[in-house]
Write a protein that holds these residues in place. Sequence first.
Motif, short mmCIF file in Angstrom:
data_model
loop_
_atom_site.label_atom_id
_atom_site.label_comp_id
_atom_site.label_asym_id
_atom_site.label_seq_id
_atom_site.Cartn_x
_atom_site.Cartn_y
_atom_site.Cartn_z
N THR A 63 0.82 -1.21 0.00
CA THR A 63 0.00 0.00 0.00
C THR A 63 0.86 1.25 0.00
N ALA A 64 2.01 1.20 0.65
CA ALA A 64 2.92 2.36 0.67
C ALA A 64 3.46 2.63 -0.74
N TYR A 65 3.85 1.56 -1.45
CA TYR A 65 4.32 1.73 -2.83
C TYR A 65 3.21 2.31 -3.71
N TYR A 66 2.00 1.78 -3.52
CA TYR A 66 0.87 2.25 -4.33
C TYR A 66 0.60 3.73 -4.06
N SER A 67 0.60 4.13 -2.81
CA SER A 67 0.34 5.52 -2.46
C SER A 67 1.43 6.44 -3.00
N LEU A 68 2.67 5.99 -2.91
CA LEU A 68 3.77 6.76 -3.50
C LEU A 68 3.60 6.88 -5.01
N GLY A 69 3.20 5.78 -5.63
CA GLY A 69 2.97 5.79 -7.07
C GLY A 69 1.93 6.83 -7.48
N ASN A 70 0.86 6.92 -6.71
CA ASN A 70 -0.18 7.91 -7.01
C ASN A 70 0.36 9.33 -6.92
N LEU A 71 1.14 9.59 -5.88
CA LEU A 71 1.71 10.93 -5.71
C LEU A 71 2.64 11.27 -6.87
N LEU A 72 3.45 10.30 -7.27
CA LEU A 72 4.38 10.53 -8.39
C LEU A 72 3.63 10.71 -9.70
N TYR B 244 6.21 10.01 -14.28
CA TYR B 244 5.57 8.76 -14.68
C TYR B 244 6.48 7.54 -14.60
N ILE B 245 7.76 7.71 -14.91
CA ILE B 245 8.67 6.56 -14.84
C ILE B 245 8.82 6.10 -13.40
N GLU B 246 8.98 7.07 -12.48
CA GLU B 246 9.09 6.72 -11.06
C GLU B 246 7.77 6.11 -10.57
N ALA B 247 6.65 6.64 -11.04
CA ALA B 247 5.35 6.10 -10.65
C ALA B 247 5.21 4.65 -11.11
N LYS B 248 5.62 4.39 -12.33
CA LYS B 248 5.56 3.01 -12.87
C LYS B 248 6.33 2.06 -11.97
N ASP B 249 7.52 2.47 -11.55
CA ASP B 249 8.33 1.62 -10.69
C ASP B 249 7.61 1.31 -9.38
N MET B 250 6.94 2.32 -8.81
CA MET B 250 6.24 2.12 -7.55
C MET B 250 5.06 1.17 -7.70
N PHE B 251 4.29 1.33 -8.77
CA PHE B 251 3.15 0.44 -8.98
C PHE B 251 3.62 -1.00 -9.21
N GLU B 252 4.74 -1.15 -9.93
CA GLU B 252 5.29 -2.50 -10.13
C GLU B 252 5.73 -3.11 -8.81
N LYS B 253 6.33 -2.30 -7.94
CA LYS B 253 6.74 -2.79 -6.62
C LYS B 253 5.53 -3.15 -5.77
N ALA B 254 4.45 -2.38 -5.91
CA ALA B 254 3.22 -2.69 -5.17
C ALA B 254 2.69 -4.06 -5.58
N LEU B 255 2.71 -4.35 -6.89
CA LEU B 255 2.26 -5.65 -7.37
C LEU B 255 3.17 -6.78 -6.86
N ARG B 256 4.47 -6.52 -6.92
CA ARG B 256 5.41 -7.55 -6.45
C ARG B 256 5.25 -7.80 -4.95
N ALA B 257 4.81 -6.77 -4.24
CA ALA B 257 4.60 -6.91 -2.80
C ALA B 257 3.26 -7.58 -2.48
N GLY B 258 2.48 -7.88 -3.52
CA GLY B 258 1.24 -8.62 -3.31
C GLY B 258 -0.04 -7.81 -3.38
N LEU B 259 0.08 -6.52 -3.69
CA LEU B 259 -1.12 -5.67 -3.76
C LEU B 259 -1.74 -5.80 -5.15
#
Length: 220
Positions: free
Chosen positions: A69-78, A84-99
């Motif tokens: 959820t922290a990665y996802y929230s960071l992704g939204n802010l970015l 957008y590139i940094e946001a993409k990385d955060m959303f990918e990390k959120a998925l890898r973390a199980g979200l």
Amino acid sequence: MDKNQQGIQYMKEGKWEDAVKVFSEAIEENPNDPVAYINFGNVLTAVGEREKAINFFNKAISLDEKAGTAYYSLGNLLYESEKYIEAKDMFEKALRAGLENSDTFFMLGMTLQTLDQPKLAMPYLQRSVELNPNDVDARFQYAMSLAYAELYEELIQELNEVIKLDPNHSDAYYNLGVAYAGYKEDLQTALEYFNKALEIQPDHILAANGKKTVEAALQE
């Protein structure tokens, strides 16, 4: 009800100061709990304190690198900051973390579309729709990815699903008009869709242009 649940309830009610108070208490009582930092970050985001929010999300990640959820929230802010590139990385990390929920797949798909990578966006938008079939925005954006891929039959099917969910979706009618004019070569039906888009949204410039082009072609 524990303090995190209480704070979330305050957020739903728009009681931001009360939410800040109980989340602060939750952090004081359990400083190693990432959930309280995520919740605090969400409050800060809601009241426009974005830079401070980032610090809290990063703190949550430092405590738990699987804090999806922290990665996802960071992704939204970015994403909102057009990073957008940094946001993409955060959303990918959120998925890898199980979200793996519809919102995460949707935002990753939207980010990839914004980065002009519609083919990469398509499976994420499709998965978002599968997880939440009634999400109009996700279904429409998935339809747009089908348009980029020139999968017109699937595009028409998805746009019709959008209209079922939202009968006043002017952009869906406009894009159906484009599909019928170009792919189906059915100018009369295309005109009906452009007219419907304009009926809903009279200032829809693209639909007005489409109507003008089709009417001219029908008169030839």
